[in-house]
Each structure stands twice: as C-alpha cells, then as structure tokens.
Write an enzyme that holds these catalytic residues in place. Structure first.
Site, short mmCIF file in Angstrom:
data_model
loop_
_atom_site.label_atom_id
_atom_site.label_comp_id
_atom_site.label_asym_id
_atom_site.label_seq_id
_atom_site.Cartn_x
_atom_site.Cartn_y
_atom_site.Cartn_z
N GLY A 15 0.77 -1.24 0.00
CA GLY A 15 0.00 0.00 0.00
C GLY A 15 0.80 1.29 0.00
CB SER A 16 4.18 2.34 -1.14
OG SER A 16 4.25 2.02 -2.50
CG ASN A 17 1.23 3.49 -5.81
OD1 ASN A 17 1.57 4.56 -6.31
ND2 ASN A 17 1.80 2.34 -6.12
NE ARG A 94 -8.34 -12.01 -7.26
CZ ARG A 94 -7.90 -13.26 -7.40
NH1 ARG A 94 -6.72 -13.60 -6.93
NH2 ARG A 94 -8.63 -14.16 -8.01
CB ILE A 95 -8.18 -9.77 -13.94
CG1 ILE A 95 -6.70 -9.93 -14.28
CG2 ILE A 95 -8.97 -9.30 -15.16
CD1 ILE A 95 -6.40 -10.93 -15.36
CG HIS A 112 0.84 -1.54 -15.33
ND1 HIS A 112 0.57 -2.79 -14.81
CD2 HIS A 112 1.79 -1.72 -16.28
CE1 HIS A 112 1.33 -3.69 -15.43
NE2 HIS A 112 2.07 -3.06 -16.32
CG ASP A 144 -10.21 -1.09 -21.11
OD1 ASP A 144 -9.52 -1.96 -20.53
OD2 ASP A 144 -9.92 -0.63 -22.22
N GLY A 146 -10.08 -4.88 -20.53
CA GLY A 146 -8.82 -5.57 -20.82
C GLY A 146 -7.88 -5.55 -19.62
CG ASP A 148 -2.42 -3.69 -16.62
OD1 ASP A 148 -3.11 -3.24 -15.69
OD2 ASP A 148 -1.62 -4.62 -16.47
C1 GAR Z 1 3.06 -0.95 -7.61
O1 GAR Z 1 4.32 -0.95 -8.25
C2 GAR Z 1 1.95 -0.98 -8.64
O2 GAR Z 1 2.22 -0.22 -9.77
C3 GAR Z 1 1.92 -2.44 -8.97
O3 GAR Z 1 2.06 -3.10 -7.74
C4 GAR Z 1 2.84 -2.27 -6.87
C5 GAR Z 1 2.03 -2.06 -5.60
O4 GAR Z 1 2.80 -1.38 -4.66
N1 GAR Z 1 0.69 -2.80 -9.62
C6 GAR Z 1 0.62 -3.71 -10.58
O5 GAR Z 1 1.59 -4.32 -10.99
C7 GAR Z 1 -0.76 -3.92 -11.14
N2 GAR Z 1 -0.69 -4.67 -12.36
P1 GAR Z 1 2.10 -0.71 -3.40
O6 GAR Z 1 1.22 -1.78 -2.76
O7 GAR Z 1 3.26 -0.33 -2.52
O8 GAR Z 1 1.31 0.47 -3.89
#
Ligand code: GAR
Length: 203
Positions: A15-17, A94-95, A112, A144, A146, A148
């Site tokens: 969860g850094s984002n 998850r998709i 992404h 959407d 697809g 990504d």
């Molecule tokens: C991030 O790098 C994000 O872009 C990636 O997972 C990581 C999650 O980090 N997401 C994907 O690859 C989705 N296809 P976080 O939990 O520290 O935010």
C-alpha cells in the site's frame, strides 16, 4: 470551491501508493477524501496504513466467494455503503470483472509500473528488463475490460540503468508512481478530464 469527492482504494499488498494518495489528500493537494480501503488479502500491509489514518479498512477475501461475480458484488456493496465516487486500484492484483466495471467504468483508475501499452500484466519491471528497453516508467489509466488497456491519464518515464535489477528499477518506478497517482486523481477530482474513445483529454 471544488466539491470533495469520495475515493475508495482497492489494494492487495503493502500500500505505498495508497499512502501517497492519503498524504496528498491530507496535505489538501486533492479535493477528496479516502472513505474506504478494501483488500482482497487479509495480510496486506496497506490495511494498517488505512487504520493509522482512521480510514475504514475492509477485507473482502476473494477465496471466500464461489465466483468472481459474487466477490465483486460484495466489493460494490461496500463501495456504495461508503458513497464512493472514484475507485483507485493501488497494487490491486486481481483482474477486474464485469460487475465492478458495470458499476464504475469511467470512475475506476489503476496504476501500473510500465509505460503502457508495453508490459501489461504481472512483473512489468522484470518484463522491461528482460526485453532490454532503455526507458520504462509508470502509467495511470482508466480501467476497462482488458488487462491494463484502458485510456491513459498520466505517464512518467524512467530510464533503465546498466546495473539495474528488478529491485532497483522497481524502486525508481515507485517514486514516479507516488507522484503521478495523486496528479491523476487531482485531475479527476477537479473534474478536468473527459474520455474520448482511447484518449483522455482536458475539458
Ligand atoms: C506498484 O508498483 C503498482 O504499480 C503495482 O504493484 C505495486 C504495488 O505497490 N501494480 C501492478 O503491478 C498492477 N498490475 P504498493 O502496494 O506499494 O502500492
């Protein structure tokens, strides 16, 4: 004055984002409130981050549902209970299926770790290294049907260094993710974007 929009964040991991979004909201950079965090994984570190900021942290474990539709109906129920207007996928692994899309298409975004459309799916950073590209990066896009593939909102380029491995490259991409995800959310929260086919334009 801008209206505050309600954000729901879906996670699967550290969860850094999510943290970057919470920080931008708390600084007042984004006219929004994170009203709920949902994780499909009960061990996701991001759940603790949410709790620290007094944000409801809900586990909806996909393994407890008989299929994707019933799982996603539960997610939609929780998002609706919290009056979520924008769904942010932040390391949600998850998709997305038809139920979530039906309720939130155009109101659901994802981050992404590559310059899409290159290297969608899992291990985007390793895919970039293995392919030998010299520049990769991060992308925020609408979700959407697809994997990504949705309309692109913001991208940031990250040059690959000779000595990079998956870990060092992922760390530099992550720094950019933490910048561009709040930027994209701000544009949406301020109602500055419109989607025209594949393109996202300023209103
Ligand atoms: C991030 O790098 C994000 O872009 C990636 O997972 C990581 C999650 O980090 N997401 C994907 O690859 C989705 N296809 P976080 O939990 O520290 O935010």
């Amino acid at each position: 004055m801008n209206k505050m929009i309600n954000i729901g964040v879906l996670i699967s991991g550290r969860g850094s984002n999510l943290q970057a979004i919470i920080d931008a909201v708390e600084k007042g950079t984004i006219p929004a409130k994170v009203v709920v965090v949902i994780s499909n994984d009960p061990s996701a570190g991001g759940l603790e981050r949410a709790k620290k900021h007094n944000i409801p942290a809900v586990v909806i474990d996909n393994r407890n549902f008989k299929d994707k539709n019933t799982y996603e109906l539960e997610i939609v129920k929780v998002l609706q209970q919290h009056k979520v207007e924008l769904v942010c996928l932040a390391g949600y692994m998850r998709i997305v299926g038809p139920i979530l899309l039906e309720h939130y298409e155009g109101k659901m975004i994802n981050i992404h770790p590559s310059l899409l459309p290159s290297f969608p799916g899992l291990h985007a950073q390793k895919q970039a290294l293995d392919h030998g590209v010299l520049i990769t990066g991060a992308t925020v896009h609408f979700v959407d049907s697809g994997c990504d593939t949705g309309p692109i909102i913001v991208q940031s380029a990250v040059p690959i260094k000779e000595k990079d491995d998956e870990e060092t490259l992922s760390a530099r991409i992550l720094e950019q993710e933490h910048i561009i995800y709040p930027q994209a959310i701000k544009l949406i929260a301020e109602d500055k974007l419109k989607i025209e086919g594949r393109k996202v334009k300023l209103k």
